[in-house]
Design a protein around this motif. Sequence first.
Motif, short mmCIF file in Angstrom:
data_model
loop_
_atom_site.label_atom_id
_atom_site.label_comp_id
_atom_site.label_asym_id
_atom_site.label_seq_id
_atom_site.Cartn_x
_atom_site.Cartn_y
_atom_site.Cartn_z
N UNK A 38 0.81 -1.20 0.00
CA UNK A 38 0.00 0.00 0.00
C UNK A 38 0.85 1.26 0.00
N UNK A 39 0.23 2.37 -0.37
CA UNK A 39 0.87 3.68 -0.27
C UNK A 39 0.17 4.46 0.83
N UNK A 40 0.96 4.99 1.74
CA UNK A 40 0.46 5.75 2.87
C UNK A 40 0.96 7.19 2.75
N UNK A 41 0.23 8.14 3.36
CA UNK A 41 0.71 9.53 3.36
C UNK A 41 2.07 9.66 4.03
N UNK A 42 2.37 8.74 4.96
CA UNK A 42 3.69 8.76 5.59
C UNK A 42 4.79 8.54 4.56
N UNK A 43 4.50 7.77 3.51
CA UNK A 43 5.49 7.60 2.43
C UNK A 43 5.79 8.93 1.76
N UNK A 44 4.75 9.74 1.57
CA UNK A 44 4.94 11.07 0.97
C UNK A 44 5.74 11.98 1.90
N UNK A 45 5.41 11.96 3.19
CA UNK A 45 6.16 12.78 4.16
C UNK A 45 7.64 12.39 4.14
N UNK A 46 7.90 11.09 4.14
CA UNK A 46 9.29 10.62 4.14
C UNK A 46 9.98 10.92 2.81
N UNK A 47 9.26 10.77 1.71
CA UNK A 47 9.83 11.04 0.40
C UNK A 47 10.35 12.47 0.31
N UNK A 48 9.62 13.40 0.92
CA UNK A 48 10.00 14.82 0.89
C UNK A 48 10.89 15.22 2.06
N UNK A 49 11.20 14.27 2.92
CA UNK A 49 11.98 14.52 4.14
C UNK A 49 11.34 15.60 5.01
N UNK A 50 10.02 15.58 5.10
CA UNK A 50 9.31 16.58 5.90
C UNK A 50 9.50 16.38 7.40
N UNK A 51 9.90 15.19 7.80
CA UNK A 51 10.15 14.91 9.22
C UNK A 51 11.63 14.96 9.56
N UNK A 52 12.47 15.23 8.56
CA UNK A 52 13.90 15.39 8.79
C UNK A 52 14.65 14.12 9.16
N UNK A 53 14.11 12.94 8.81
CA UNK A 53 14.77 11.69 9.19
C UNK A 53 15.05 10.78 7.99
N UNK A 54 14.72 11.24 6.78
CA UNK A 54 14.87 10.39 5.60
C UNK A 54 16.33 10.32 5.16
N UNK A 55 16.76 9.11 4.80
CA UNK A 55 18.09 8.91 4.23
C UNK A 55 17.93 8.41 2.80
#
Length: 336
Positions: A38-55
């Motif tokens: 599935x695709x979740x909105x959290x995937x979008x947040x992480x994709x854009x590094x909106x939470x500052x934790x994406x690598x």
Amino acid sequence: MKVQAFAATKPGSKLKPFEYELGPLKPDEVDIDIEYCGICHSDLHMLKNEWGITKYPFVPGHEIIGKISAVGKMVTHLKTGQRVGVGWRSRSCQTCEQCLSGYHNRCFTGEDVIVSRHGGFGNKVRCQALWAFPLPDKLDIKTAGPLFCGGITVFSPIIQNGIKATDHVGVVGIGGLGHMALLFLKAWGCEVTAFSTNPKKEKEVRKFGAHHFINSNNLDNLSSLTNKFNLIIVTANVEIDWDAYINTLAPGGRLHIVGAVPQVRATMSPLISHERSIGGSPTGGPAVILSMLGFCTRHQIGPLVEEYPLSKVNEALEHLEAGKARYRIILRNDLT
């Protein structure tokens, strides 16, 4: 072992084919051949590094359905060929106070499927065996994936707040999370009210289980609901008029937030005087997830989904970001 996946190389970039090595399998882990994700909105947040934790490179995806292809030597409750589901969490220590209390999802040293590792937008994924849940035979493999993130996220508040069939419950925001909350609450036996800014959704919302529909564009519609709700689940990820909703809570009622809202601004006196409260929660522990799966099997609950092949993942992400998803999007693995 090489994995074929889709990854972003920088914030907000398109996902492109990506190959990586899984490395040696740990004794308490399993490998899974992915069938759907599935695709979740959290995937979008992480994709854009909106939470500052994406690598980066970043492989999204944490609502996974697939078959076990390998098991670590310590794993005794799962076997190869068994179909399982995996959600947000991929590991917990199992020895801290939170884990020993059954709240493995709150483990401070735990691991999440798409944080500092690669997720399910590919043909394989790996996780600690504790977090791979056997999928009941009667659940549809095409729609079950979102249950393991979005589903458990709205199921947990029902358990945490001790909701009874006689309670009145409101759901704010009827999207991917909200529509599943309605399905659960209807089966739970509650009187259910849906709050949405989109009046065009009313017909569908009632089919999902809402007894009442409130157009939340007009806050005057809330004035007749004072002291009504034992629980309101907020699935929206934008700020709302917090005081207006707090005033609709019954004495002792709870405003439970599961959407990624930036902040809460509320007047304290209505909370103190009527012993109302505000809280939130992330997903759920293994025991609650298993309970949810049993509940979904008994009542034949599954989200309403739209299906895309994994090779069309960028189109699917654009569809979700545009707010057009009805109501969850799942990706079918078409990689060879």
